[in-house]
Design an enzyme around this catalytic site. Structure first.
Site, PDB file in Angstrom:
ATOM      1  N   ASP A   8     -27.202  15.314 -31.647  1.00 51.88           N
ATOM      2  CA  ASP A   8     -26.098  14.462 -32.084  1.00 51.88           C
ATOM      3  C   ASP A   8     -26.646  13.044 -32.149  1.00 51.88           C
ATOM      4  O   ASP A   8     -26.796  12.376 -31.130  1.00 51.88           O
ATOM      5  CB  ASP A   8     -24.940  14.568 -31.084  1.00 51.88           C
ATOM      6  N   LYS A  70     -26.736   3.449 -37.344  1.00 53.97           N
ATOM      7  CA  LYS A  70     -26.117   4.551 -38.092  1.00 53.97           C
ATOM      8  C   LYS A  70     -25.158   4.032 -39.167  1.00 53.97           C
ATOM      9  O   LYS A  70     -24.976   4.673 -40.200  1.00 53.97           O
ATOM     10  CB  LYS A  70     -25.385   5.469 -37.119  1.00 53.97           C
ATOM     11  N   GLU A 147     -20.199  16.673 -37.609  1.00 53.42           N
ATOM     12  CA  GLU A 147     -19.930  16.587 -36.165  1.00 53.42           C
ATOM     13  C   GLU A 147     -18.694  17.372 -35.750  1.00 53.42           C
ATOM     14  O   GLU A 147     -18.741  18.115 -34.750  1.00 53.42           O
ATOM     15  CB  GLU A 147     -19.810  15.109 -35.766  1.00 53.42           C
ATOM     16  N   ASP A 170     -12.243  12.852 -34.035  1.00 50.78           N
ATOM     17  CA  ASP A 170     -13.577  12.424 -33.589  1.00 50.78           C
ATOM     18  C   ASP A 170     -13.696  10.902 -33.719  1.00 50.78           C
ATOM     19  O   ASP A 170     -13.947  10.380 -34.807  1.00 50.78           O
ATOM     20  CB  ASP A 170     -14.636  13.134 -34.440  1.00 50.78           C
TER      21      ASP A 170
END
Length: 503
Positions: A8, A70, A147, A170
């Protein structure tokens, strides 16, 4: 293939997992013994440090620290460090190299094959860029998985789930995803996805920092953010306070910046007022996805929380109000995504004959959807270029669809097909994937038919066919979405980063 692992690769923290001898997913701690690793990179003169130490000096050494990379992946953003022009893929590769080294130390074997997770709402350019980062780090990325889908794999592997419609909420450090899926045993069928890749726990921290700044100025008459020490103090205390308020009704804050002090209390209600707009933005995304699917709140059987920021009570309050039931708290929101990625990595290894199933192994199946629409540029009734959708967002993958268009003038000899990914009407707000051209068309009147067919698969490969209907002339092109780095640049970065000392 040896050991395969799931990673992850998060905005603020990253985690990794593998399938142990009992066939269960298990988190791999880093060399420091931590179960999650801060996605923060410090460039020292001779070394590169990734993790908690880099995070602890992120403000005092701001010019040498890179974090939240990211949010830049798949863009042409560049970071100059140690005389080297680094891409977001390069920085991500340094994080992955650290994780790879730590996994090899823990498992006492070489790690090469991995599954890496990305936000469900990432477009193909960001997905390919993430895969490129893995390649630069010396990894073979077997698959990129969303994810929320990874979280559902771990959820269904650890308990009996029968014919349930699950909403995965999420809220990570830097991105937000909402995904609705149907889960039956080990089968995960994604129905729809949405989100915001510019929304996460980082934004919550910034709300607290702004509040702390105002309280400090009120007490001392000085702006604490004008000095590095103040920036570091407020950043650290914001994260600490956020965690305290995830389980307590109030938190005491004591700030000390260059000899000046301020002390005050933040109550849960004050905190909720500060972040109400952020949580409201996530609620609006939920309602949008429900509307797109034709589902209503009672259709959702369970709500699964992913990401550390979901521990904030206001998130649970909002979801309970919206759905009339409390979200599940049966998985670790920091770890469940990496564990699900490990399950998929192990499944791929078994299916390829590189690993043997344990006695209780039941391989999952995954059916996913397009996170963004695919289309072409066409002219509307006013002659203005717009994005014309051929494969709609949330269409099942693989998917094939066609659309008929007309030429714009008499005796048009060529037709340019410009291919887009995105949901906006303005082509400039979409990602341009490529072009195809029909040439040497015979004389024909305006509005002669051109049929364009898209075929899109789970590996983000788009086959485009254009046919000039009056004559049957056709053109075909295969679009494999490219990241921002060429294959040559990727290999050059790989060679250079392999020679760097990362710890």
């Amino acid at each position: 293939m040896g050991h395969v692992i799931g990673i992850d690769l998060g905005t603020t923290y990253s985690a990794m997992a593998y399938i142990n001898a009992e066939g269960k997913s298990e988190i791999i701690p880093n060399i420091e013994g931590e179960r999650i690793t801060p996605s923060v990179v410090l460039f020292e003169d001779d070394n590169i440090v990734v993790g908690s130490y880099a995070k602890s000096v992120a403000v005092s050494e701001a010019e040498r620290v890179v974090q939240f990379i990211k949010r830049r992946i798949g863009s042409d953003y560049r970071i100059l460090q140690n005389g080297r022009d680094n891409t977001p893929e390069d920085i991500s590769a340094l994080i992955l190299k650290k994780l790879k080294q730590d996994a090899e130390s823990f498992l006492n074997t070489t790690i090469r094959d991995v599954v890496v997770t990305v936000p469900a709402y990432f477009d193909d350019k960001r997905r390919i860029a993430t895969k490129t980062a893995g390649e630069i780090a010396g990894l073979n990325v077997l698959r990129i998985i969303n994810e929320p889908t990874a979280a559902a794999l771990e959820f269904s592997a650890s308990r009996e789930v029968r014919n349930k419609t699950i909403l995965v909420y999420d809220l990570g450090g830097g991105t937000f995803d909402i995904t609705i899926m149907k889960v039956n045993g080990k089968d995960v069928d994604v129905v729809a996805t949405g989100g915001d890749h510019e929304l996460g726990g980082k934004d919550i921290d910034e709300c607290l920092i702004s509040y702390f700044q105002a309280e400090f100025k009120k007490a001392t008459g000085v702006d604490p953010l004008t000095v590095l020490a103040g920036q570091q103090e407020l950043q650290s205390k914001a994260e600490e306070t956020k965690k305290k308020l995830s389980s307590a009704s109030s938190a005491r804050v004591a700030l000390n910046v260059e000899g000046r002090q301020a002390a005050f209390k933040v109550t849960q209600s004050q905190f909720e007022e500060l972040i109400d707009e952020i949580v409201l933005r996530t609620e609006m995304n939920i309602e949008l996805v429900l509307e797109e699917t034709g589902l209503t709140a009672p259709d959702i059987d369970d709500i699964l929380l992913v990401g550390g920021s979901t521990r904030i009570p206001l998130v649970s309050k909002m979801l309970t109000r919206l759905f009339g039931k409390e979200p599940l708290r049966s998985v670790n929101p920091d770890e469940v995504v990496a564990q699900g990625a490990a399950i998929l990595a192990n499944t791929i290894a078994i299916e390829s004959g590189q690993a043997s199933p344990t006695a209780n192994t039941a391989l999952p199946t995954i059916s996913d959807v397009c996170a963004h629409s695919l289309g072409v540029i066409s002219l509307n009734d006013f002659g203005v270029p717009e994005n014309s959708t051929i494969i709609s967002k949330n269409s099942k993958i693989p998917r094939q669809a066609s659309q008929i268009y007309g030429t714009i003038r008499d005796n048009q000899s060529t037709v340019d097909i410009e291919i887009l990914q995105g949901d906006a009407k303005d082509p400039d707000d979409c990602v341009k994937l490529g072009k195809a051209r029909l040439e040497n068309l015979p004389p024909s009147p305006a509005q002669s038919s051109v049929e364009i067919t898209f075929s899109y698969d789970a590996d983000s490969i788009l086959q485009v066919t254009g046919v000039f209907v009056p004559t049957g002339q056709s053109v075909k092109t295969k679009i494999e979405v490219q990241g921002t780095m060429s294959p040559e640049a990727t290999q050059r970065s790989r060679r250079e980063i392999q020679n760097l000392n990362v710890e």
